[in-house]
Scaffold this motif. Structure first.
Motif, PDB file in Angstrom:
ATOM      1  N   PRO A  26      31.463  -0.571   7.000  1.00 46.04           N
ATOM      2  CA  PRO A  26      30.502  -1.408   7.741  1.00 46.04           C
ATOM      3  C   PRO A  26      29.717  -0.586   8.764  1.00 46.04           C
ATOM      4  O   PRO A  26      30.257   0.345   9.372  1.00 46.04           O
ATOM      5  CB  PRO A  26      31.395  -2.434   8.446  1.00 46.04           C
ATOM      6  CG  PRO A  26      32.717  -2.359   7.773  1.00 46.04           C
ATOM      7  CD  PRO A  26      32.845  -1.019   7.138  1.00 46.04           C
ATOM      8  N   ASP A  27      28.454  -0.947   8.943  1.00 44.46           N
ATOM      9  CA  ASP A  27      27.645  -0.271   9.963  1.00 44.46           C
ATOM     10  C   ASP A  27      28.205  -0.501  11.365  1.00 44.46           C
ATOM     11  O   ASP A  27      27.865   0.219  12.298  1.00 44.46           O
ATOM     12  CB  ASP A  27      26.199  -0.792   9.906  1.00 44.46           C
ATOM     13  CG  ASP A  27      25.425  -0.190   8.729  1.00 44.46           C
ATOM     14  OD1 ASP A  27      25.746   0.931   8.301  1.00 44.46           O
ATOM     15  OD2 ASP A  27      24.492  -0.856   8.240  1.00 44.46           O
ATOM     16  N   THR A  28      29.051  -1.521  11.488  1.00 41.82           N
ATOM     17  CA  THR A  28      29.648  -1.814  12.799  1.00 41.82           C
ATOM     18  C   THR A  28      30.974  -1.070  13.000  1.00 41.82           C
ATOM     19  O   THR A  28      31.642  -1.250  14.011  1.00 41.82           O
ATOM     20  CB  THR A  28      29.913  -3.334  12.904  1.00 41.82           C
ATOM     21  OG1 THR A  28      30.576  -3.745  11.701  1.00 41.82           O
ATOM     22  CG2 THR A  28      28.620  -4.113  13.059  1.00 41.82           C
ATOM     23  N   HIS A  29      31.361  -0.261  12.029  1.00 42.77           N
ATOM     24  CA  HIS A  29      32.605   0.514  12.130  1.00 42.77           C
ATOM     25  C   HIS A  29      32.512   1.444  13.344  1.00 42.77           C
ATOM     26  O   HIS A  29      31.458   2.046  13.585  1.00 42.77           O
ATOM     27  CB  HIS A  29      32.769   1.331  10.845  1.00 42.77           C
ATOM     28  CG  HIS A  29      34.110   1.965  10.691  1.00 42.77           C
ATOM     29  ND1 HIS A  29      34.490   3.074  11.411  1.00 42.77           N
ATOM     30  CD2 HIS A  29      35.167   1.652   9.891  1.00 42.77           C
ATOM     31  CE1 HIS A  29      35.726   3.414  11.057  1.00 42.77           C
ATOM     32  NE2 HIS A  29      36.155   2.567  10.135  1.00 42.77           N
ATOM     33  N   PRO A  30      33.610   1.586  14.109  1.00 47.32           N
ATOM     34  CA  PRO A  30      33.520   2.426  15.317  1.00 47.32           C
ATOM     35  C   PRO A  30      33.123   3.877  15.033  1.00 47.32           C
ATOM     36  O   PRO A  30      32.600   4.553  15.923  1.00 47.32           O
ATOM     37  CB  PRO A  30      34.932   2.353  15.917  1.00 47.32           C
ATOM     38  CG  PRO A  30      35.785   1.655  14.907  1.00 47.32           C
ATOM     39  CD  PRO A  30      34.886   0.898  13.979  1.00 47.32           C
ATOM     40  N   GLN A  31      33.336   4.360  13.814  1.00 51.11           N
ATOM     41  CA  GLN A  31      32.952   5.753  13.514  1.00 51.11           C
ATOM     42  C   GLN A  31      31.532   5.879  12.944  1.00 51.11           C
ATOM     43  O   GLN A  31      31.078   6.984  12.648  1.00 51.11           O
ATOM     44  CB  GLN A  31      33.944   6.362  12.516  1.00 51.11           C
ATOM     45  CG  GLN A  31      35.297   6.696  13.117  1.00 51.11           C
ATOM     46  CD  GLN A  31      36.320   6.980  12.030  1.00 51.11           C
ATOM     47  OE1 GLN A  31      37.220   6.168  11.794  1.00 51.11           O
ATOM     48  NE2 GLN A  31      36.193   8.110  11.363  1.00 51.11           N
ATOM     49  N   CYS A  32      30.838   4.752  12.779  1.00 52.33           N
ATOM     50  CA  CYS A  32      29.501   4.821  12.182  1.00 52.33           C
ATOM     51  C   CYS A  32      28.518   5.464  13.158  1.00 52.33           C
ATOM     52  O   CYS A  32      28.394   5.031  14.304  1.00 52.33           O
ATOM     53  CB  CYS A  32      29.010   3.437  11.778  1.00 52.33           C
ATOM     54  SG  CYS A  32      27.376   3.518  11.023  1.00 52.33           S
ATOM     55  N   ALA A  33      27.824   6.478  12.680  1.00 52.21           N
ATOM     56  CA  ALA A  33      26.869   7.189  13.541  1.00 52.21           C
ATOM     57  C   ALA A  33      25.427   6.881  13.156  1.00 52.21           C
ATOM     58  O   ALA A  33      24.511   7.624  13.538  1.00 52.21           O
ATOM     59  CB  ALA A  33      27.130   8.691  13.449  1.00 52.21           C
ATOM     60  N   GLY A  34      25.220   5.790  12.425  1.00 51.27           N
ATOM     61  CA  GLY A  34      23.865   5.437  11.998  1.00 51.27           C
ATOM     62  C   GLY A  34      22.908   5.306  13.163  1.00 51.27           C
ATOM     63  O   GLY A  34      21.740   5.685  13.080  1.00 51.27           O
ATOM     64  N   ALA A  35      23.407   4.761  14.257  1.00 53.95           N
ATOM     65  CA  ALA A  35      22.548   4.560  15.427  1.00 53.95           C
ATOM     66  C   ALA A  35      22.522   5.790  16.340  1.00 53.95           C
ATOM     67  O   ALA A  35      21.976   5.729  17.433  1.00 53.95           O
ATOM     68  CB  ALA A  35      23.012   3.321  16.188  1.00 53.95           C
ATOM     69  N   ALA A  36      23.115   6.877  15.867  1.00 56.44           N
ATOM     70  CA  ALA A  36      23.062   8.126  16.655  1.00 56.44           C
ATOM     71  C   ALA A  36      22.633   9.260  15.730  1.00 56.44           C
ATOM     72  O   ALA A  36      23.107  10.392  15.822  1.00 56.44           O
ATOM     73  CB  ALA A  36      24.435   8.420  17.263  1.00 56.44           C
ATOM     74  N   ARG A  37      21.695   8.926  14.835  1.00 54.49           N
ATOM     75  CA  ARG A  37      21.349   9.838  13.747  1.00 54.49           C
ATOM     76  C   ARG A  37      20.897  11.202  14.252  1.00 54.49           C
ATOM     77  O   ARG A  37      21.429  12.245  13.831  1.00 54.49           O
ATOM     78  CB  ARG A  37      20.252   9.200  12.891  1.00 54.49           C
ATOM     79  CG  ARG A  37      19.918   9.977  11.632  1.00 54.49           C
ATOM     80  CD  ARG A  37      18.878   9.226  10.803  1.00 54.49           C
ATOM     81  NE  ARG A  37      18.804   9.763   9.455  1.00 54.49           N
ATOM     82  CZ  ARG A  37      18.022  10.772   9.087  1.00 54.49           C
ATOM     83  NH1 ARG A  37      17.254  11.361   9.981  1.00 54.49           N
ATOM     84  NH2 ARG A  37      18.006  11.200   7.843  1.00 54.49           N
ATOM     85  N   SER A  38      19.917  11.214  15.132  1.00 59.25           N
ATOM     86  CA  SER A  38      19.380  12.507  15.587  1.00 59.25           C
ATOM     87  C   SER A  38      20.477  13.356  16.226  1.00 59.25           C
ATOM     88  O   SER A  38      20.567  14.557  15.981  1.00 59.25           O
ATOM     89  CB  SER A  38      18.275  12.308  16.612  1.00 59.25           C
ATOM     90  OG  SER A  38      17.343  11.424  16.111  1.00 59.25           O
ATOM     91  N   THR A  39      21.310  12.714  17.018  1.00 56.20           N
ATOM     92  CA  THR A  39      22.367  13.438  17.730  1.00 56.20           C
ATOM     93  C   THR A  39      23.338  14.101  16.760  1.00 56.20           C
ATOM     94  O   THR A  39      23.664  15.285  16.899  1.00 56.20           O
ATOM     95  CB  THR A  39      23.147  12.462  18.654  1.00 56.20           C
ATOM     96  OG1 THR A  39      22.216  11.895  19.540  1.00 56.20           O
ATOM     97  CG2 THR A  39      24.246  13.157  19.423  1.00 56.20           C
ATOM     98  N   VAL A  40      23.798  13.347  15.779  1.00 61.87           N
ATOM     99  CA  VAL A  40      24.815  13.932  14.894  1.00 61.87           C
ATOM    100  C   VAL A  40      24.228  15.014  13.983  1.00 61.87           C
ATOM    101  O   VAL A  40      24.897  16.003  13.689  1.00 61.87           O
ATOM    102  CB  VAL A  40      25.579  12.869  14.069  1.00 61.87           C
ATOM    103  CG1 VAL A  40      26.498  12.059  14.959  1.00 61.87           C
ATOM    104  CG2 VAL A  40      24.654  11.958  13.263  1.00 61.87           C
ATOM    105  N   LEU A  41      22.971  14.851  13.571  1.00 60.74           N
ATOM    106  CA  LEU A  41      22.378  15.919  12.743  1.00 60.74           C
ATOM    107  C   LEU A  41      22.238  17.190  13.570  1.00 60.74           C
ATOM    108  O   LEU A  41      22.545  18.296  13.118  1.00 60.74           O
ATOM    109  CB  LEU A  41      21.002  15.493  12.204  1.00 60.74           C
ATOM    110  CG  LEU A  41      20.972  14.351  11.181  1.00 60.74           C
ATOM    111  CD1 LEU A  41      19.564  14.204  10.603  1.00 60.74           C
ATOM    112  CD2 LEU A  41      21.967  14.560  10.052  1.00 60.74           C
TER     113      LEU A  41
END
Ligand code: OXT
Ligand code: ADP
Ligand code: MG
Length: 582
Positions: free
Chosen positions: A267-282
């Motif tokens: 789920p996009d709501t999973h605590p490990q999901c980084a979808g909303a921190a895309r630039s940072t994680v790349l």
């Protein structure tokens, strides 16, 4: 086949013993059934009209479209959803060409699909003597698909289809072309021999087990990471190894970034999901594990500013296609195999002592994610009229949350890019969109196949331009009474509805459409439900009613013509003239 076969007197036997015969039509149908192919998407006409009728009579579901491209997109996404080749059936030359875009799309996106086209008389085509719809289809299809075959003899139909199925689903999945000349359908042969000639494809997509060395190398690199990241692509969604992927992510504690069609794998709501921190994680990650995702334009080729260059990142890549490794940058730990087998092998090396991802990294990612989510939240609750994208998407986001099993189809520019960020997905293979080419026109074909293949309700959110590419298929949706709700984000044009003709002439600008169009009226012509929604509240009520009733519905969501931006989030890809715009 007994029903299908015809009884006739064997001509060369004096005592006229009855001989059971079959023909090309029925051999193709029998070969389909033997291989569990029970749905065909296509458009009838010479020379395949009777084939469609007979297939329907034999219990195969044959869905007739208004244009082959849409039938082809339906077949392509059916392949993605089921791991069986989706079948698109067309007539010769123009029908074949109409289907070809979808075949190339399937190949590009690694979806298994077979385009089957009837073709004209070989002898006449090859001498270019001007046959009806003359075209050397096989030669034209070849560069656009994984494999292309032609069957000339009824006795080879079984082998021909077996080759097509295997080519479509084995290794990296993709599109296959199968050419069936008109004459083939009418060819007659002994029914018993015909039955014997059919092939049930055994293990069409065999497991491809990664080498133990490759697995160990990948685990060593992963273990060394201080800021690891897992990127999940649509190959991971296709693989249907959902539980194993989830276990890998959760056991390692590594943040994961889903590519668009991999959203919902966890789920996009999973605590490990980084979808909303895309630039940072790349930018900030040091070890990146790609699972079924290519380092193509959608991931900036693994290079440059987006990836925080100069850097010393290390990439691990899991993919079934060995040639994908080092395609753009060095892959220090290639793991070649099918995702199910590769992830299972990795999991064996991840025991209770495995160090979970460092807390300073995971908390930095969480912080960024929460900041971005908080920044977006008030925008999603706005009640502006005319609606902006966020106001409209805010209500759809809640509807998808409440109906996590529904399939979400999405195309457009702003309509696509903003929906991707705003709409959280909760289950695997529920988000279907424009894919690797960013192609407009997949909408109605995808919606139809998603509904047919899964039996689930479909919500298709479409830019007004995007919808136009396949809009006539709303008749198909109504005809088959499919539970599809189409929401058109109508901002009067491509990207925005506010452009003016820079030359000052009477023609409208190239990117704008008729202002204030009422797309909802279109579906009423076919007996569907049309709604004009001008506020988030009206939109919410209309979509909920459609999803509850399952009736084909088209909602014209009136969006502020000034709300969008050029090309959505990829405006940077537009070339610029040194002379300026005019
Ligand atoms: O990390 P940062 O801070 O950077 O923030 C990112 C995320 O972390 C954050 N985010 C979130 N924040 C808060 N909450 C949540 N939940 C959240 N989730 C994410 O948001 C930002 C952005 O995240 P994103 O989107 O993941 O990241 P980014 O940087 O955008 O990702 C890069 C990409 C490249 C991966 C991504 O942008 C992407 O996938 N893009 C795909 C784009 C695409 O394919 N577009 C379609 C093609 S456009 C153009 O070609 C069009 N045409 C021409 C045409 C085409 N395509 N086909 C054919 C056959 N003919 C012609 C046409 C005609 S579009 C088009 C029609 C357009 O008009 P419409 O009327 O249909 O549509 P409108 O535009 O609506 O009018
Ligand atoms: P995205 O656009 O989501 O990043 P891509 O289409 O670029 O995804 O990449 C999908 C990748 O997945 C392709 O390289 C393809 O070879 C790979 N793939 C597809 N199915 C499988 C599978 N079952 N096992 C391993 N790799 C797969
Ligand atoms: Mg638009």
């Amino acid at each position: 086949m007994a029903d299908a076969a015809v009884k006739a007197n064997a001509p060369d036997v004096a005592d006229a013993a009855a001989q059971e015969l079959t023909d090309g039509f029925h051999l193709v149908i029998d070969a389909f059934k033997l291989n569990g192919i029970n749905t065909i998407y296509g458009v009838p006409g010479i020379p395949i009209t009777d084939f469609g009728r007979m297939a329907q009579a034999e219990g195969i579901r044959v869905l007739s479209f208004r244009h082959e491209q849409n039938a082809g997109y339906a077949a392509a996404i059916a392949g993605f959803l089921t791991k069986k080749p989706g079948i698109c059936l067309t007539v010769s030359a123009p029908g074949f060409l109409n289907g070809l875009t979808a075949l190339a799309h399937a190949t590009t996106n690694c979806f298994p699909m077979i385009l089957i086209s009837g073709s004209s008389e070989r002898e006449i085509v090859d001498l270019q003597q001007g046959d009806y719809e003359e075209m050397d289809q096989l030669a034209i299809a070849k560069p656009l698909c994984k494999a292309a075959y032609r069957v000339l003899h009824a006795a080879d139909i079984g082998i021909g289809l077996a080759r097509a199925i295997r080519a479509a689903v084995s290794g990296r999945p993709g599109g296959v072309y199968l050419d069936l000349p008109a004459k083939l359908f009418g060819q007659v042969m002994d029914a018993k021999e015909g039955r014997k000639s059919l092939v049930k494809v055994i293990d069409p997509a065999p497991a491809q087990i990664p080498s133990p060395e490759a697995v160990k190398r990948a685990l060593d690199v992963l273990k060394s990471a201080k800021r690891p990241l897992i990127i999940l692509g649509k190959g991971a969604a296709y693989a249907q190894a959902d539980d194993a992927i989830r276990a890998l992510v959760e056991k390692t504690g590594i943040p994961f970034l889903p590519m668009s069609m991999a959203k919902g794998l966890l789920p996009d709501t999973h605590p490990q999901c980084a979808g909303a921190a895309r630039s940072t994680v790349l930018k900030d990650s040091d070890v990146v594990m790609l699972i079924g995702a290519r380092l193509n334009w959608l991931l900036s080729h693994g290079k440059g500013k987006a990836w925080g260059e100069p850097h010393s990142k290390m990439f691990i890549q899991i993919d079934i296609e060995p040639k994908e490794m080092d395609s753009n940058i060095e892959i220090v730990a290639p793991v070649v195999g099918d995702i199910g087998s590769c992830v299972a092998a990795l999991l064996q090396g991840i025991d209770a002592k495995w160090p979970t991802a460092p807390a300073d990294w995971t908390s930095a990612v969480s912080k960024k994610r929460e900041e971005n989510v908080a920044k977006m939240a008030p925008r999603l609750m706005n009640n502006n009229v005319p609606m902006d994208y966020h106001g409209a998407l805010g209500v759809l986001r809640t509807i998808v949350k409440e109906r996590p099993d529904a399939i979400f189809v999405n195309e457009g520019a702003n309509t696509l890019d903003l929906a991707r960020g705003v709409i959280d997905m909760y289950r695997p293979r529920k988000r279907l969109d424009v894919g690797t080419w960013g192609v407009m026109g997949i909408g109605m074909g995808y919606a139809i196949a998603a509904s047919v293949e899964t039996g689930k309700p479909v919500l298709a959110v479409e830019g007004d331009s995007a919808f136009g590419f396949s809009g006539m298929e709303i008749e198909t949706i109504c005809r088959y009474k499919l539970p599809v709700c189409v929401v058109i984000f109508n901002n009067d044009g491509i990207y925005r509805g506010t452009d003016v003709n820079a030359g000052g002439g009477p023609d409208p600008a190239t990117t704008v459409f008729v202002k204030g169009s009422r797309y909802d009226k279109m579906i009423e012509a076919f007996g569907g439900v049309g709604v004009n929604a001008t506020t988030p509240d009206e939109l919410k009520r209309a979509v909920n009613a459609a999803m509850d009733s399952g009736k084909p519905t088209l909602i014209n969501a009136v969006i502020d013509p000034a709300a969008g931006s050029e090309s959505g989030r990829i405006g940077n890809l537009n070339p610029k003239s040194v002379l300026g715009k005019k």
